[in-house]
Write a protein that holds these residues in place. Structure first.
Motif, PDB file in Angstrom:
ATOM      1  N   GLU A  21       0.852  -1.201   0.000  1.00  0.00           N
ATOM      2  CA  GLU A  21       0.000   0.000   0.000  1.00  0.00           C
ATOM      3  C   GLU A  21       0.885   1.248   0.000  1.00  0.00           C
ATOM      4  N   MET A  44       1.802  -2.360  -9.865  1.00  0.00           N
ATOM      5  CA  MET A  44       1.872  -2.548  -8.421  1.00  0.00           C
ATOM      6  C   MET A  44       0.508  -2.427  -7.772  1.00  0.00           C
ATOM      7  N   ARG A  45      -0.300  -1.528  -8.332  1.00  0.00           N
ATOM      8  CA  ARG A  45      -1.638  -1.355  -7.771  1.00  0.00           C
ATOM      9  C   ARG A  45      -2.490  -2.611  -7.992  1.00  0.00           C
ATOM     10  N   VAL A 105       2.487   1.745  -3.374  1.00  0.00           N
ATOM     11  CA  VAL A 105       1.505   2.229  -4.341  1.00  0.00           C
ATOM     12  C   VAL A 105       1.199   3.699  -4.092  1.00  0.00           C
ATOM     13  N   HIS A 124      -8.930  -0.175  -5.328  1.00  0.00           N
ATOM     14  CA  HIS A 124      -7.694  -0.125  -6.122  1.00  0.00           C
ATOM     15  C   HIS A 124      -7.932  -0.546  -7.567  1.00  0.00           C
TER      16      HIS A 124
END
Lengths: 678, 396
Positions: free
Chosen positions: B267, B279-280, B270, B299
């Motif tokens: 988190e 990555m998200r 991101v 997300h």
């Protein structure tokens, strides 16, 4: 190399601001003089300038070993947007803020008298704010942090230590596409910051007056021009933001009650209340304590606004990332509010004026009503902004507060403000007899009713629009009638020409007539807000190439698609030929477009706007290819009034600022305050 | 123009204007709003999820247009406004409504400003000249003297301005007399006090009066209340930051190894790199693994804000399917497949959606066939897909 020099300049600025607090405090307590304060402020300004220039230098030389440069610029970014990248993202905006703060501090320090206790104490407060700001730059919001780790060609980790082993990605990410879609992004934030940071100066003087507990309204006199110029910049910044939203964002609006818009609007509302109640204090020696509260509130709201904008607490186009800057700003806000209010509770009786209102029916009474309404307005907006945050935190519920709430809650307040704006400037001080006020507003009332009737005859059936047009006409007619009467009086007494009488009037009373110009601008803007929100139309159409569509009295012909590759983006647009309803008398070519940026897969739409005297034609592309285009067509009646009105407001404030002579930095008549306070 | 005519016009013109305004704005017999008007109103009162806080009507994105189409569809089906609101509230949560209803805490939004108006109005109404109370409080004799001098100067200015106001016809002589008397009454105790202060220092040693009680107490109460307010807000924000947005907490990102990172670490990364979609996606899938669907949806939605990523579309389709939103599940999955044809995961979920969700096994057949054509399909899914295909009567 730049990273080391830049970080060093931040540390020097931090040191200078700590020294400034110390020297300013000593001088403010009568134990030193202003020389050291001036020197500290000069060093602070030089170091802050260096940090700003070095960041720009790093950006222009594409030094991607600096994380900020790698994450927010690219080699393909055009020069103007490279420059603007220096303040367009989080850390850079903090640098700009610090730079402006240091500049203002320098200006304050330069004008200090040698035994100027209030001024040096105020410089210490400015230094205290600078300590926080440069402290943040040295720790949680380091603009010169070096990139220590890359992933997929992007910098993902950085270090505050400027000597850390740096890795530089070959190419930077580039600016946020929304921000590099229009040049306004280079201008809008600095304007807002000049306004935000400008409010620090009145705050510093107010706190200094509380600490010293003397000098009556000296703090007010000395910061009057600062408040005005900060208000001018804040107004201009908000206006530019609205314009950017209208011209660039493409949703066809200029104000969305977005929390971040509210964040700029809140200090504006309270600052406007302060400018008005300061008049009462200067004229009648009243409301000193209330003015202190307003100044403290205005400054606190600028910090709150920065917190909302920069901490990522609320998702918005303005908040780019979440970062540890949030808790830092929140802590600072807490310190400011708690510290100022504690000081106020402890010392306000020393500077408070006695209540000496003669009658509620008086200019003072209207000013009080104005303050109540503006405070109510600000409170309502603050409540709407905070409510979702509070509910999510305490009840775990996610709710939103949007336009319907704000419209319903603030429109009545706005009506009342317009009414007060019409009556107030011609209401006598002390005691206003009904007959006097009636005599001075009667003509304007007739004009207002006629304007309302004319609006109805133009087939506008909206009650809100008719009310706003009438009130605006009332405000403007009152101002013009008052101006006419004053000019006539001058001509009678001094035998001047019309022109000479007008110039003499507005230069001798710049505060009053500057204010009236702002009122006039606000009245025009109010009309535009009413017409554009009630009478605007929106329609979605699809047009085949070579074909026409007629919407709201205009004819749109789709002539074809074009694509322009530019270094940093690809512009795909359509040619729409605009005609009058008959599809034969041409008005012009409109080219709404969709811009694709390499660092974002979602394209950014740019609307095409055709401004006319009666209405704006506003086009955005919803879909399309070479054969067929989908368009959203919006028509905004009298949109230009908003921009003209806003500019008149700015001009009015600017006139008052320029023409009012600077209050001299009085030598301190109280030599030994320390002894006296004990 | 003769005076009589002027006077007549002064009455006639406003009277006619008022008549026109009233006649023009007289409430029309209420006409039921057209379907398009209803759609407009509904769209501007419902928040577009994933559009940064804008309403469906305001947001420029494609998602908003799709949702607008859904509203239009429901209006065309004859649903009432409340039913449409309820639909969106059920689908996207309470935050879909931009105008919080007057329920629960919603009343705070309405009562708050009214309370402030009442309190402020009351404070102003009783803000009159107070006579007989000590005007001067606290401070050193030197400061006190300055302050008294300031006040006397102000009173002198006030007295001087009275003449001008009488000359301009703003106030009459009686009022002027009353005001002048009031100012004199105000000045008298100040002059007395000044006389005391101007005596040699030995006698001025008498301590200046202590701060008056009520003023100070009121200031303290006010300050206390505002402090409490700030404390509440700070607490709220910090707590909210803790509630799943701990990104604010951890400053240093860990080395990236999607297999072993925790949700918090990812988190954080991101948050620092909001534009890196990969990555998200990983983070959203991690949330799915942990069963925190609502965070995952956020997300995935963020990903869609940046690009119409097939993986995110497929997952949102799967989630919609799981919560029973069949139509939107179908839209998401179909879009995923248009953007990435033959995408196995989307094919599999779409097949399931058609087979079990819509109870249309025949429609699932082509998707099952495409899926089975993939060489690297996991054995368990292959078996299940083959069973479904057989049951649907397709060619095994």
């Amino acid at each position: 190399m730049i990273a080391v020099a830049g970080y060093a300049s931040v540390l020097i600025a931090l040191g200078a601001s700590i020294k400034l607090v110390w020297d300013g405090w000593r001088a403010g307590r009568g134990a030193g003089n202003a020389t050291a304060v001036r020197r500290d402020a000069t060093v602070l300004f030089a170091a802050a300038t260096a940090s700003f220039v070095l960041l720009e230098l790093a950006i222009l030389t594409h030094d991607f070993s600096i994380e900020y440069v790698a994450s927010n610029t690219a080699t393909t970014t055009p020069f103007v947007f490279l420059l603007a990248s220096g303040w367009a993202a989080l850390e850079g905006s903090i640098v700009l803020w610090g730079f402006v703060l240091a500049g203002f501090t320098y200006l304050v320090a330069r004008n200090l008298g040698d035994t100027d206790g209030l001024g040096t104490m105020a410089a210490a407060i400015l230094g205290l704010v600078a300590v926080f700001w440069f402290g943040m730059m040295a720790t949680v919001s380091d603009p010169f942090g070096v990139c220590t780790e890359t992933l997929g060609g992007q910098c993902v980790a950085s270090s505050v230590n400027p000597f850390a082993a740096a890795v530089a990605p070959a190419e930077g990410v580039g600016p946020n596409p929304l921000l590099q879609n229009h040049i306004l992004m280079a201008v809008h934030p600095p304007m807002l910051y000049l306004g935000y940071v400008g409010m620090t100066v009145p705050f510093a003087f107010a706190i200094a007056a509380l600490i010293r507990g003397d000098q009556g309204s000296a703090w007010l006199e000395r910061t009057h021009r600062w408040t005005l110029i900060a208000w001018v910049f804040l107004t201009f910044g908000i206006l530019l933001g609205a314009w950017w939203s209208y011209e660039v964002l493409g949703w066809g609006g200029y104000w969305a009650w977005d929390p971040v818009e509210n964040a700029a609007f809140l200090p504006w509302l309270v600052g406007t209340a302060f400018i008005h109640s300061a008049v009462v204090q200067r004229r009648r020696g009243m409301l000193q304590a209330w003015n202190l509260i307003l100044v403290i509130a205005t400054f606190s709201l600028t910090i709150f606004g920065t917190f909302l904008t920069r901490s990522g607490t609320i998702f918005s186009v303005h908040s780019f990332t979440q970062s540890p800057i949030g808790p830092a700003l929140l802590g600072f806000l807490g310190v400011i509010v708690v510290g100022s209010l504690a000081l106020f509770a402890w010392r306000a009786h020393l500077v408070a004026s006695s209540p000496r209102l003669d009658s509620l029916a008086s200019r003072e009474g209207v000013f009080l009503a104005n303050n109540l309404l503006l405070a109510l307005f600000a409170f309502t907006v603050l409540l709407g902004t905070l409510y979702p945050l509070l509910l999510e935190a305490f009840a775990g519920r996610e709710v939103s507060v949007g336009r319907p709430f704000y419209d319903r809650a603030t429109v009545p307040i706005a009506f009342a403000l317009l009414l007060a704006m019409g009556v107030g400037p011609v209401t006598p001080y002390r005691v206003a007899r009904g007959s006097v006020v009636w005599e001075r507003t009667r003509t304007a009332l007739i004009v207002a009713l006629c304007a309302g009737a004319a609006t109805v005859l133009l087939r506008v059936w909206s009650v809100a629009v008719v009310i706003v047009v009438s009130l605006a006409a009332f405000v403007i007619a009152t101002i013009l009638r008052h101006l006419g009467q004053r000019i006539a009086a001058r001509r009678r007494s001094a035998g001047e020409s019309y022109g000479a009488a007008f110039v003499g009037l507005v230069t001798r009373e710049p505060g009053f007539w500057g204010g009236q110009l702002s009122h006039l601008g606000l009245a025009l803007a109010a009309v535009a807000i009413a017409t554009t929100s009630v009478l605007s139309t929106s329609e979605e159409v699809r047009i085949d190439v070579g074909q026409a569509a007629v919407v709201d009295g205009y004819c749109f012909v789709y002539e074809g698609l074009f694509t322009n590759p530019e270094p940093h983006r690809t512009v795909t647009g359509v040619d729409i030929r605009l005609y009058r309803e008959d599809c034969s008398s041409e008005i012009g070519l409109m080219q709404p477009s969709v811009n694709r940026y390499p660092n974002a897969t979602q394209p950014v739409g740019t609307p095409a706007v055709r401004t006319g005297l009666i209405d704006d034609v506003y086009l955005t592309i919803t879909s399309g290819d070479a054969n067929r285009v989908g368009l959203e067509i919006l028509i905004f009646p009298f949109m230009w009034l908003l921009w003209v009105g806003g500019l008149l407001m700015v001009a009015g404030g600017f006139w008052a600022f320029v023409m009012r002579r600077r209050a001299p930095a009085a030598a301190d008549p109280v030599e030994a305050v320390t002894a006296g306070d004990a | 123009m003769p005076d009589a005519v002027r006077r007549f016009l002064r009455v006639l013109v406003p009277a006619v204007a008022v008549a026109i305004i009233i006649a023009g704005l007289w409430p029309q017999p209420s006409v039921a709003p057209s379907a398009a008007e209803r759609v407009d109103t509904l769209a501007s009162n419902i928040r577009c999820p994933f559009c940064g806080g804008e309403s469906i009507a305001d947001a420029p994105s494609q998602i908003a247009r799709d949702l607008e189409a859904i509203i239009a569809e429901q209006v065309a089906e004859g649903r009432t406004d409340d039913e449409v609101y309820a639909f969106f509230e059920a689908r996207y949560g309470e935050s879909a409504l931009m105008d919080p209803p007057l329920l629960g805490w919603g009343w705070v939004l309405w009562v708050g400003p009214l309370v402030l108006l009442a309190v402020g109005g009351y404070a102003i109404a009783r803000r009159r000249r107070r006579t007989g109370t000590p005007v001067v409080v606290g401070g050193s004799p030197l400061l006190e003297r300055r302050r008294i001098e300031d006040q006397l100067a102000q009173i002198a200015v006030d007295l001087g301005e009275l003449d001008g106001q009488v000359a301009a016809g703003e106030i009459d002589d009686a009022t002027r007399f009353d005001l002048a008397a009031a100012y004199e009454a105000e000045a008298a105790p100040l002059r007395d006090r000044l006389a005391v202060l101007e005596r040699p220092p030995a006698t001025t040693a008498d301590p200046s009066p202590t701060p008056t009680g009520p003023d100070r107490r009121r200031a303290l109460i006010g300050a206390g209340a505002m402090l409490a307010g700030v404390a509440v807000v700070s607490f709220a924000v910090v707590r909210m930051a803790d509630d799943g947005r701990d990104a604010i907490e951890v400053p240093t990102p860990p080395p990236i190894d999607f297999e072993n990172v925790t949700v918090d670490e990812l988190e954080n990364v991101v948050a620092r790199n909001p534009e890196i979609v990969g990555m998200r996606l990983a983070l959203a899938q991690l949330y799915m693994q942990e069963g925190d669907v609502s965070q995952a949806v956020v997300h995935f939605g963020e990903v869609l804000e940046r690009e119409r990523n097939p993986e995110a579309l497929a997952w949102l389709g799967y989630i919609s399917f799981q919560v029973g939103e069949l139509d939107s599940a179908r839209n998401y999955l179909t879009e995923a497949l248009t953007r990435q044809p033959n995408y196995p995961q989307a094919e599999w979920w779409l097949a399931n959606l058609l087979y079990y969700g819509y109870q249309e096994p025949a429609e699932a057949v082509p998707h099952l066939e495409t899926l089975l054509a993939a060489p690297d399909l996991p054995a368990d899914i292959r078996a299940e897909a083959e069973a479904m295909l057989e049951a649907a009567g397709g060619t095994g």
